[in-house]
Design an enzyme around this catalytic site. Sequence first.
Site, PDB file in Angstrom:
ATOM      1  N   SER A  25       2.466  -4.100   4.418  1.00 21.03           N
ATOM      2  CA  SER A  25       2.504  -2.968   2.959  1.00 21.03           C
ATOM      3  C   SER A  25       3.639  -2.810   1.923  1.00 21.03           C
ATOM      4  O   SER A  25       4.489  -2.855   2.788  1.00 21.03           O
ATOM      5  CB  SER A  25       2.156  -1.209   4.116  1.00 21.03           C
ATOM      6  OG  SER A  25       3.071  -0.607   4.499  1.00 21.03           O
ATOM      7  N   THR A  57      -0.790  -6.039  -1.587  1.00 18.73           N
ATOM      8  CA  THR A  57      -0.317  -5.100  -0.073  1.00 18.73           C
ATOM      9  C   THR A  57      -1.648  -4.188  -0.544  1.00 18.73           C
ATOM     10  O   THR A  57      -2.519  -4.410  -1.792  1.00 18.73           O
ATOM     11  CB  THR A  57       0.974  -5.940  -0.213  1.00 18.73           C
ATOM     12  OG1 THR A  57       0.767  -5.130   2.054  1.00 18.73           O
ATOM     13  CG2 THR A  57       1.432  -5.225  -0.354  1.00 18.73           C
ATOM     14  N   TYR A  58      -1.330  -3.414   0.289  1.00 17.33           N
ATOM     15  CA  TYR A  58      -1.696  -2.237   0.724  1.00 17.33           C
ATOM     16  C   TYR A  58      -0.832  -0.781   0.565  1.00 17.33           C
ATOM     17  O   TYR A  58       0.466  -1.882   1.224  1.00 17.33           O
ATOM     18  CB  TYR A  58      -2.797  -1.803   1.480  1.00 17.33           C
ATOM     19  CG  TYR A  58      -1.926  -1.515   3.072  1.00 17.33           C
ATOM     20  CD1 TYR A  58      -2.064  -0.795   3.604  1.00 17.33           C
ATOM     21  CD2 TYR A  58      -1.692  -2.683   3.375  1.00 17.33           C
ATOM     22  CE1 TYR A  58      -1.052  -0.245   4.987  1.00 17.33           C
ATOM     23  CE2 TYR A  58      -1.350  -2.411   4.410  1.00 17.33           C
ATOM     24  CZ  TYR A  58      -1.463  -1.647   5.504  1.00 17.33           C
ATOM     25  OH  TYR A  58      -0.574  -1.726   7.156  1.00 17.33           O
ATOM     26  N   GLY A  73       6.852  -6.104   6.181  1.00 18.15           N
ATOM     27  CA  GLY A  73       5.973  -6.790   7.255  1.00 18.15           C
ATOM     28  C   GLY A  73       6.771  -7.624   6.311  1.00 18.15           C
ATOM     29  O   GLY A  73       7.526  -8.434   5.648  1.00 18.15           O
ATOM     30  N   ALA A  74       5.704  -8.568   5.849  1.00 25.51           N
ATOM     31  CA  ALA A  74       5.815  -9.808   5.044  1.00 25.51           C
ATOM     32  C   ALA A  74       6.231  -9.392   3.723  1.00 25.51           C
ATOM     33  O   ALA A  74       7.050 -10.956   3.346  1.00 25.51           O
ATOM     34  CB  ALA A  74       3.642 -10.743   5.611  1.00 25.51           C
ATOM     35  N   ALA A  75       5.727  -8.814   2.898  1.00 25.48           N
ATOM     36  CA  ALA A  75       5.581  -8.402   1.908  1.00 25.48           C
ATOM     37  C   ALA A  75       7.538  -7.852   1.475  1.00 25.48           C
ATOM     38  O   ALA A  75       7.923  -8.480   0.656  1.00 25.48           O
ATOM     39  CB  ALA A  75       5.394  -7.402   1.392  1.00 25.48           C
TER      40      ALA A  75
END
Length: 127
Positions: A25, A57-58, A73-75
């Site tokens: 996120s 993302t959110y 995370g991945a972001a």
Amino acid sequence: MHLNMLKSKIHRATVVQADLNYVGSITIDRNLMDKANILEYEKVEIANINNGARFETYVIAGEAGSGIICLNGAAARCAQAGDKVIIMCYCSLTPEEASEHRPKVVFVNDDNSISNVTEYEKHGTIG
């Protein structure tokens, strides 16, 4: 028929933190979320001004007034602290609704404090 329209955006926010080990996120200062009418867990598109990357993302809410913009995370692979980003949120409108719609645009300073809020966007007329 429904059209996907810009609902709101936070323009030129500064990434304060990138946390690769968090679940995922983007964390956004609650004050910025409220001004931009972005809800917690709402999907957003992010454009990194520094490297041109775009990703989705959110949102999760950060502490109000903290200025936090943290990619999780991945972001976190898509930006680093100090990068400028545009955080965009969209809505689905009928053509009739779209003809009257004006997106909320929240401009921020380098510390992610709000400098201006508008409800339209025309090239060369805001900033």
